[in-house]
Design a protein around this motif. Structure first.
Motif, PDB file in Angstrom:
ATOM      1  N   SER A  78       0.948  -1.174  -0.117  1.00 26.90           N
ATOM      2  CA  SER A  78      -0.058   0.008   0.096  1.00 26.90           C
ATOM      3  C   SER A  78       0.695   1.126   0.125  1.00 26.90           C
ATOM      4  O   SER A  78       2.124   1.120   0.320  1.00 26.90           O
ATOM      5  N   THR A  79       0.429   2.389  -0.425  1.00 28.75           N
ATOM      6  CA  THR A  79       1.193   3.561  -0.333  1.00 28.75           C
ATOM      7  C   THR A  79       0.441   4.485   0.438  1.00 28.75           C
ATOM      8  O   THR A  79      -0.693   4.927   0.643  1.00 28.75           O
ATOM      9  N   CYS A  80       1.486   5.394   1.147  1.00 31.94           N
ATOM     10  CA  CYS A  80       1.077   6.483   1.987  1.00 31.94           C
ATOM     11  C   CYS A  80       1.749   7.693   1.587  1.00 31.94           C
ATOM     12  O   CYS A  80       3.155   7.519   1.123  1.00 31.94           O
ATOM     13  N   ALA A  81       1.183   8.767   1.447  1.00 31.56           N
ATOM     14  CA  ALA A  81       1.721  10.065   0.788  1.00 31.56           C
ATOM     15  C   ALA A  81       2.576  10.678   1.559  1.00 31.56           C
ATOM     16  O   ALA A  81       3.616  11.243   1.489  1.00 31.56           O
ATOM     17  N   TYR A  82       2.813  10.080   2.941  1.00 27.22           N
ATOM     18  CA  TYR A  82       3.585  10.846   4.016  1.00 27.22           C
ATOM     19  C   TYR A  82       4.687   9.571   4.391  1.00 27.22           C
ATOM     20  O   TYR A  82       5.890  10.237   4.497  1.00 27.22           O
ATOM     21  N   LYS A  83       4.510   8.420   4.288  1.00 24.94           N
ATOM     22  CA  LYS A  83       5.421   7.411   4.734  1.00 24.94           C
ATOM     23  C   LYS A  83       6.144   6.580   3.498  1.00 24.94           C
ATOM     24  O   LYS A  83       7.094   6.112   3.904  1.00 24.94           O
ATOM     25  N   GLY A  84       5.397   6.506   2.624  1.00 24.27           N
ATOM     26  CA  GLY A  84       6.121   5.975   1.409  1.00 24.27           C
ATOM     27  C   GLY A  84       5.077   4.643   1.134  1.00 24.27           C
ATOM     28  O   GLY A  84       4.118   4.338   1.354  1.00 24.27           O
ATOM     29  N   VAL A  85       5.860   3.655   0.679  1.00 22.54           N
ATOM     30  CA  VAL A  85       5.224   2.083   0.164  1.00 22.54           C
ATOM     31  C   VAL A  85       5.361   1.130   1.299  1.00 22.54           C
ATOM     32  O   VAL A  85       6.608   0.876   1.845  1.00 22.54           O
ATOM     33  N   ALA A  86       4.206   0.485   1.750  1.00 20.27           N
ATOM     34  CA  ALA A  86       4.361  -0.414   2.808  1.00 20.27           C
ATOM     35  C   ALA A  86       4.420  -1.747   2.439  1.00 20.27           C
ATOM     36  O   ALA A  86       3.527  -1.995   1.256  1.00 20.27           O
ATOM     37  N   THR A  87       5.164  -2.577   2.724  1.00 17.85           N
ATOM     38  CA  THR A  87       5.126  -4.084   2.512  1.00 17.85           C
ATOM     39  C   THR A  87       4.486  -4.818   3.771  1.00 17.85           C
ATOM     40  O   THR A  87       4.540  -4.265   4.934  1.00 17.85           O
ATOM     41  N   TYR A  88       3.797  -5.777   3.494  1.00 13.10           N
ATOM     42  CA  TYR A  88       2.935  -6.547   4.395  1.00 13.10           C
ATOM     43  C   TYR A  88       3.430  -7.710   4.819  1.00 13.10           C
ATOM     44  O   TYR A  88       4.374  -8.677   3.753  1.00 13.10           O
ATOM     45  N   HIS A  89       3.252  -8.360   5.847  1.00 15.13           N
ATOM     46  CA  HIS A  89       3.665  -9.506   6.368  1.00 15.13           C
ATOM     47  C   HIS A  89       2.491 -10.334   7.128  1.00 15.13           C
ATOM     48  O   HIS A  89       1.694  -9.700   7.707  1.00 15.13           O
ATOM     49  N   SER A  90       2.601 -11.538   7.183  1.00 12.01           N
ATOM     50  CA  SER A  90       1.435 -12.470   7.656  1.00 12.01           C
ATOM     51  C   SER A  90       1.835 -12.983   8.982  1.00 12.01           C
ATOM     52  O   SER A  90       2.671 -14.200   8.960  1.00 12.01           O
TER      53      SER A  90
END
Length: 270
Positions: free
Chosen positions: A205-217
């Protein structure tokens, strides 16, 4: 009587809101500059919580042309959703106006001309329709920054514990709490204080302030729980303080801080 600022902003959610910016704003397609303006205005349509850019039509290469809205809409009825985040398509209107297109014929970008005197001569633009946006000489992602929203990151020695279905998942006194306007506090924890194994996920996902997030399960009872934890491995400057740390959706877990159980926050991600 004192005014609660959060309530003040929420009371204006149903109105068309504008804010001029002094930033030079540019938008590109295939490396070609289509928009170049030092007269941009941030526009929040009614119900939307993040702004779009509007610029004078003469600051758009080739101007505008009539069209049916070329941006994508999944056909859902969003009328009953009280607050619209960026997942609500640009094509879904809450402001009277007419759709237009800008940019090359082979890559049209949606815009609309609002029937509002304060936006006369301006075209509101679909952020996602362009490849690249620049504020001055720095690229921005996801959506324009909201001048009334900010991020603060603070170290915390409070004991922060998470559990899911009775299984402990996090136990730390080394969290960094990220406070972001309009959102619940987020606890970013060192990887070493996560008590379960994590499986990689392909989601981002992307956040205009923090950047690109990667996810984990996280693996619970031998099974991965999708979409529960994320990290920013290469954050933008506002998110540098949480680089490489892990954050869990408190909305979906049992949260305890210094031994006190907290209610789950109610958000879009509940």
């Amino acid at each position: 009587m004192a005014v609660d600022m959060g309530s003040l902003f929420m009371r204006s959610l149903g109105e068309l809101r504008v804010q001029p910016t002094r930033k030079r704003v540019r938008a590109k397609i295939d490396g070609e500059t289509i928009v170049d303006s030092s007269r941009a205005v941030l526009v929040w349509e009614p119900k939307r919580v993040v702004p779009a850019y509007a610029v004078p039509v003469e600051d758009v290469v080739g101007g505008t042309r009539p069209t049916s809205d070329p941006s994508e809409w999944d056909g859902r009825d969003y009328s009953r959703i009280p607050v619209w985040d960026p997942r609500v398509p640009f094509a879904v209107r809450t402001t009277a106006g007419r759709p237009v297109a800008v940019g090359p014929d082979e890559r049209p970008v949606a815009g609309f001309i609002a029937e509002d005197a304060d936006l006369g001569g301006y075209v509101v633009l679909d952020f996602d329709g362009f490849d690249t946006w620049l504020e001055e000489d720095e690229e921005i992602i996801s959506h324009p920054h909201d001048p009334f929203s900010r991020i603060d990151i603070r170290d915390s020695s409070a004991r922060y514990q998470l559990a899911l279905d009775g299984e402990p998942v996090v136990d730390t006194t080394r969290a960094r709490i990220l406070f972001e306007t309009g959102l619940p506090p987020r606890h970013y924890v060192p990887r070493g204080d996560v008590l379960v194994d994590l499986a990689p996920s392909s989601a981002t996902s992307t956040c205009a302030y923090k950047g690109v997030a990667t996810y984990h399960s996280p693996i619970i009872d031998g099974h991965p729980v999708e979409g529960l934890v994320w990290s920013y491995e290469s954050p933008l400057s506002d998110g540098e303080g949480v680089r490489g740390r892990l954050c869990f959706f408190d909305e979906r877990m049992d949260v305890t801080i210094d031994g006190v159980a907290l209610p789950r926050p109610k958000t879009y991600w509940s």
